[in-house]
Write a protein that holds these residues in place. Structure first.
Motif, PDB file in Angstrom:
ATOM      1  N   HIS A  30      39.595  35.333  33.770  1.00  0.00           N
ATOM      2  CA  HIS A  30      38.946  35.570  35.065  1.00  0.00           C
ATOM      3  C   HIS A  30      37.639  34.783  35.169  1.00  0.00           C
ATOM      4  N   LYS A  61      36.306  28.062  40.618  1.00  0.00           N
ATOM      5  CA  LYS A  61      36.240  28.271  42.072  1.00  0.00           C
ATOM      6  C   LYS A  61      34.832  28.080  42.629  1.00  0.00           C
ATOM      7  N   TRP A 102      28.387  37.128  47.367  1.00  0.00           N
ATOM      8  CA  TRP A 102      29.769  37.518  47.049  1.00  0.00           C
ATOM      9  C   TRP A 102      29.867  38.698  46.097  1.00  0.00           C
ATOM     10  N   SER A 116      38.453  31.129  35.744  1.00  0.00           N
ATOM     11  CA  SER A 116      38.885  30.911  37.122  1.00  0.00           C
ATOM     12  C   SER A 116      37.697  30.951  38.080  1.00  0.00           C
ATOM     13  N   LEU A 142      36.698  34.183  45.602  1.00  0.00           N
ATOM     14  CA  LEU A 142      36.960  34.993  44.414  1.00  0.00           C
ATOM     15  C   LEU A 142      37.899  36.154  44.707  1.00  0.00           C
ATOM     16  N   THR A 143      38.778  36.456  43.753  1.00  0.00           N
ATOM     17  CA  THR A 143      39.609  37.659  43.860  1.00  0.00           C
ATOM     18  C   THR A 143      38.731  38.871  43.561  1.00  0.00           C
ATOM     19  N   ASP A 144      39.242  40.068  43.858  1.00  0.00           N
ATOM     20  CA  ASP A 144      38.481  41.287  43.572  1.00  0.00           C
ATOM     21  C   ASP A 144      38.156  41.391  42.089  1.00  0.00           C
ATOM     22  N   ARG A 145      39.118  41.059  41.229  1.00  0.00           N
ATOM     23  CA  ARG A 145      38.908  41.181  39.786  1.00  0.00           C
ATOM     24  C   ARG A 145      37.902  40.141  39.284  1.00  0.00           C
ATOM     25  N   GLU A 146      37.961  38.928  39.823  1.00  0.00           N
ATOM     26  CA  GLU A 146      36.981  37.905  39.452  1.00  0.00           C
ATOM     27  C   GLU A 146      35.574  38.327  39.879  1.00  0.00           C
ATOM     28  N   THR A 147      35.502  38.963  41.033  1.00  0.00           N
ATOM     29  CA  THR A 147      34.217  39.471  41.518  1.00  0.00           C
ATOM     30  C   THR A 147      33.681  40.542  40.575  1.00  0.00           C
ATOM     31  N   SER A 177      34.616  34.420  50.669  1.00  0.00           N
ATOM     32  CA  SER A 177      34.529  34.256  49.219  1.00  0.00           C
ATOM     33  C   SER A 177      35.871  33.806  48.657  1.00  0.00           C
TER      34      SER A 177
END
Length: 203
Positions: free
Chosen positions: A175, A182, A200, A178, A141-146, A139
């Protein structure tokens, strides 16, 4: 005799799978549950050898249940059996300690064979999903974006998401922007759909 635990929130599917597996001379279904947070207790109580887990269940998703089962009842092996053949789910399930991953339209004989192989300590993975998983990668994505996309999936406004995650509305917008970039999406809803389709957004 290999003792099986079935975990699926669809009673009809669970019952059909139990009936098919119980026809095998060396397999017996000793427990059935409809929630992910019931898996560990049932596996322990019924001394299950192999747990067949669905991915999406109430209480605890199948990946989280596999992780917990691997930690609490390490002698019980995990075979994910799911409708959702998504590469992201496959990677997360294997990282959580699952020994196998197959889709629900797998023929009964192949499913029984997968159970036996997992019980023997082998890995069993749907070959199409394995190829897709390798091609797709992890994935982006960062944890926060997730977290933000997961909250957006439930239909919340930016203010709702900010409140739920204890973030400012500006940070949530950043977020989301972003994540949209992505995933190659044009809208928040499309970004959520892409992330869900790729598996994800599991916890």
């Amino acid at each position: 005799m290999i003792r099986l635990l079935l975990a699926d929130d669809q009673a009809l599917v669970r019952g059909a799978m139990a009936a098919l597996l119980n026809l095998e001379p060396d397999l017996t279904v000793v427990a059935e549950v409809g929630r992910g947070d019931e898996v560990v207790g049932a596996a322990r109580e019924h001394a299950a050898d192999v747990a067949l887990l669905d991915v999406e269940m109430p209480g605890l998703d199948g990946v989280a249940a596999a992780r917990e089962l691997n930690r609490e009842v390490p002698g019980c092996r995990v075979l994910m059996v799911t409708t959702f053949g998504r590469p992201g789910y496959l990677r997360q399930a294997m990282a959580a300690g699952a020994s196998g991953f197959v889709v629900k339209d797998t023929p009964a004989r192949q499913l029984a064979d997968a159970v036996r192989r997992v019980h023997q300590g082998l890995r069993v993975v749907d070959p199409v999903l394995a190829a897709q998983s390798l091609a797709q990668g992890d994935s982006p994505l960062t944890d926060r974006e997730t977290d933000v996309l997961r909250s957006a999936r439930d239909g919340g406004t930016v203010a709702d998401i900010a409140r739920a995650l204890h973030l400012s509305e500006g940070t949530v917008r950043n977020h989301l922007s972003s994540a949209i970039g992505k995933t190659g999406a044009r809208t928040r809803a499309e970004a959520v759909r892409v992330a869900v389709d790729n598996g994800w957004l599991l916890r």
